[in-house]
Design an enzyme around this catalytic site. Sequence first.
Site, PDB file in Angstrom:
ATOM      1  N   VAL A  76      13.220 -15.384  81.835  1.00 15.34           N
ATOM      2  CA  VAL A  76      12.731 -15.810  83.155  1.00 15.34           C
ATOM      3  C   VAL A  76      12.774 -17.334  83.258  1.00 15.34           C
ATOM      4  CG1 VAL A  76      10.761 -15.815  84.733  1.00 15.34           C
ATOM      5  CG2 VAL A  76      11.238 -13.788  83.372  1.00 15.34           C
ATOM      6  N   CYS A  77      12.386 -17.997  82.169  1.00 13.05           N
ATOM      7  CA  CYS A  77      12.308 -19.452  82.160  1.00 13.05           C
ATOM      8  C   CYS A  77      13.668 -20.082  82.467  1.00 13.05           C
ATOM      9  CB  CYS A  77      11.789 -19.933  80.809  1.00 13.05           C
ATOM     10  SG  CYS A  77      10.248 -19.108  80.333  1.00 13.05           S
ATOM     11  N   THR A  78      14.725 -19.459  81.949  1.00 11.81           N
ATOM     12  CA  THR A  78      16.064 -20.002  82.174  1.00 11.81           C
ATOM     13  C   THR A  78      16.423 -19.910  83.661  1.00 11.81           C
ATOM     14  OG1 THR A  78      16.655 -19.296  79.951  1.00 11.81           O
ATOM     15  CG2 THR A  78      18.479 -19.835  81.433  1.00 11.81           C
ATOM     16  N   LEU A 110      13.833 -22.681  85.499  1.00 13.67           N
ATOM     17  CA  LEU A 110      14.134 -24.107  85.401  1.00 13.67           C
ATOM     18  C   LEU A 110      15.469 -24.412  86.080  1.00 13.67           C
ATOM     19  CD1 LEU A 110      11.794 -23.764  83.215  1.00 13.67           C
ATOM     20  CD2 LEU A 110      12.559 -26.049  82.533  1.00 13.67           C
TER      21      LEU A 110
END
Lengths: 214, 214
Positions: free
Chosen positions: A45-47, A50
């Site tokens: 999810v973070c990829t 950001l």
Amino acid sequence: MPGLTLGDTLPNLEVETTHGKIKLHDYVNNSYTIIFSHPGDFTPVCTTELGMMAAYADKFAQRGVKLLGLSCDDVNSHNEWIKDIEAFNNGHKVTYPIAADPKKNIIKQLNMVDPDDTQSPSRALHIVGPDKKIKLSFLYPASTGRNMDEVVRALDSLLKASKHKIATPANWKPGEPVVIAPSVSNDEAKEMFPQGFDTADLPSKKEYLRFTVV
Amino acid sequence: MPGLTLGDTLPNLEVETTHGKIKLHDYVNNSYTIIFSHPGDFTPVCTTELGMMAAYADKFAQRGVKLLGLSCDDVNSHNEWIKDIEAFNNGHKVTYPIAADPKKNIIKQLNMVDPDDTQSPSRALHIVGPDKKIKLSFLYPASTGRNMDEVVRALDSLLKASKHKIATPANWKPGEPVVIAPSVSNDEAKEMFPQGFDTADLPSKKEYLRFTVV
């Protein structure tokens, strides 16, 4: 668990970032600033998140808003991971700094701790004002990626309410009518909003729901 | 200011509401529950918001989700104000209870205090799980009305992640692909997601960004 909330002053921590050391208050300076945490580098999810922040960077810049990412990984990890973020997100460059918190000290002070893994950040996002105070927070769990359109919408509401004595109604979108703050009398409103305003006719006959466009 | 945050257990307070006295844990029972505060009765944004909650009540009911409003006004005031809410919002009925907190005790315990007027609630919304813990929070100032579509989107993410080992990427909408949780190995993923999954090809060559549809 106690933690930073609306109206609290952002602690003026010195943090290591991908753009070198910064002190949080110096970074905010006189701008609205979005500080957002992600559970970990090289996670899914973070990829996407950001990368989406990078894709929306122009929208934030147009509004004079600064960005600061944060996780408990170190700066080397962030720098390696940024290659993945940019490759996955159509080459949008990550031009904002990402802070490193390997000692897991900052996340505690910023109310960004994942309740299911207290050694990691949750997916928290605070909008900090030029006065260094928390204006608005989204506290999402690791499993829910944020909605950048909602971040921009909320920011536009904050910016508009910082310039006029208004508030934005439920589901408001930029360009739609706003409501006049209850602290403004009808006489004051006539001076303050020469474009006019419409008062809703309600069963109570109280004249508190007044729409205008600013 | 300390306050309830992600992972904390909702205090089991007894509260007076427009539907009579309730204990918060009994009300949540085994359902996801949305507890949301508004600064005051007979004020503009709140009238649009509680009306919008009424208009979205079917969407929440379809998902088995309960609603509970809250402000520092008393029950008589809530009952009078509901007439305005329903009239302004095309007759959508306010079928959910609204809690009264004239002693301003509940808002402190639920991290719903307006920093600019500590005798009033901010525009806070917590999603509480069947385990009575806070899963997600939107902490908005009095001047920013919520976006019910984002509340529904976040709720759909939570509900999906409670059923599958997945998370939802940035800007996800229901029906779009989700990502497989990092705790799931590729071998496990093949069993868990027989519909298959796509792994993003990233510069790091790490296989952490895996999309599937559930």
